[in-house]
Motif scaffolding. Sequence first.
Motif, PDB file in Angstrom:
ATOM      1  N   ALA A 175      40.232  39.959  34.606  1.00 56.17           N
ATOM      2  CA  ALA A 175      39.794  39.103  35.727  1.00 56.17           C
ATOM      3  C   ALA A 175      40.165  39.758  37.064  1.00 56.17           C
ATOM      4  O   ALA A 175      39.393  39.719  38.030  1.00 56.17           O
ATOM      5  CB  ALA A 175      40.442  37.722  35.609  1.00 56.17           C
ATOM      6  N   CYS A 176      41.339  40.370  37.105  1.00 54.93           N
ATOM      7  CA  CYS A 176      41.793  41.045  38.331  1.00 54.93           C
ATOM      8  C   CYS A 176      40.847  42.166  38.739  1.00 54.93           C
ATOM      9  O   CYS A 176      40.540  42.337  39.925  1.00 54.93           O
ATOM     10  CB  CYS A 176      43.189  41.630  38.130  1.00 54.93           C
ATOM     11  N   GLY A 177      40.393  42.936  37.748  1.00 50.81           N
ATOM     12  CA  GLY A 177      39.470  44.033  38.017  1.00 50.81           C
ATOM     13  C   GLY A 177      38.189  43.521  38.666  1.00 50.81           C
ATOM     14  O   GLY A 177      37.699  44.089  39.648  1.00 50.81           O
ATOM     15  N   ALA A 178      37.661  42.412  38.131  1.00 55.42           N
ATOM     16  CA  ALA A 178      36.408  41.838  38.647  1.00 55.42           C
ATOM     17  C   ALA A 178      36.585  41.351  40.088  1.00 55.42           C
ATOM     18  O   ALA A 178      35.730  41.582  40.954  1.00 55.42           O
ATOM     19  CB  ALA A 178      35.966  40.687  37.745  1.00 55.42           C
ATOM     20  N   ILE A 179      37.724  40.688  40.357  1.00 56.46           N
ATOM     21  CA  ILE A 179      37.972  40.156  41.709  1.00 56.46           C
ATOM     22  C   ILE A 179      38.135  41.309  42.705  1.00 56.46           C
ATOM     23  O   ILE A 179      37.627  41.270  43.831  1.00 56.46           O
ATOM     24  CB  ILE A 179      39.218  39.245  41.704  1.00 56.46           C
TER      25      ILE A 179
END
Length: 322
Positions: A118-122
């Motif tokens: 999720a961090c990568g996407a944000i």
Amino acid sequence: MSAHAHHHDHGAHGHGHGHAHGHSHGHDHGPMSYGRAFVIGITLNIVFVAIEAGAGWMADSVALIADAGHNLSDVLGLFMAWGAYVLSKRPASERYTYGLRSSSIVAALLNAILLLVACGAIMLGAIERLIEPVQPEGGMMMAVAAAGIVVNLGTALLFLRGSHDLNIRGAFLHMMADAGVSAGVVVAGLLVVYTGLSWIDPLVSIVVVVVIVWGTWGLFRHSLTLALQGVPQGIDPAAVTTTLSALPGVAAVHHVHIWPVSTTDTALTAHLVMPEGADDAFLARSAATIKHDFGIGHSTFQVERGECADDPHHDAHCGDAG
């Protein structure tokens, strides 16, 4: 190999003793209160994620969308922690002799991986916004993020008592981090309103990502260690061996194995070389000592007699010694 087999039975007997007081505490008040905590926490957060994502889209705020994404990953994390919690209560079966307690380890690991993804996407979304700035609606950012602080703190408090369990602790830490992240978004909204600088919004979402990764990395490493059958944090294998060696009548100790059964339960097997042999009382006392000193609830000891039993390769040439 009769000596081995005979004494291993003793060991199993001792394991039973060590085990009797292995599970009585820590879970008695659990299932009901945590079941309720999970239901309330998940419901609150699903509703809030929907509102926050909608508001982020309307306000053109990538920080709000980042916060909603973080909250959504926490909802999934809560679902996994709840599932693992329920599964870990299931009784042992013929195939799953320890029950499904290790599902809690799998859940903790998946939870950590999910958060990192999720961090990568944000982060990608934030970088896009830095390259092509969009002016967000600061007032709405502040209002929605302030509601997020309340929702997250409220959810975190539901899990405050269960911090001895890695999954419950994971749920608590995520919610506390979320409250902090929401506070950051409130500050960002305030700055956007007062300065009119649009890059503050994606910058805050990058800070949010760093906060999440920082908190998740420890959970990831710890759960990966448990998944790979590593000795759980807080247990010193050398100290366990020393304690076993100091037991009355023990001449040598070898084949010591310590591994996690779940995020809260640990098992141990060890070969004890005892020229005089051992009785059931010794095995029960030893299991109780290991439980008291190291919190290891499942201890199985194999007692061996004979001269060369302390040779780790004794099986090859020692046969039925003793």
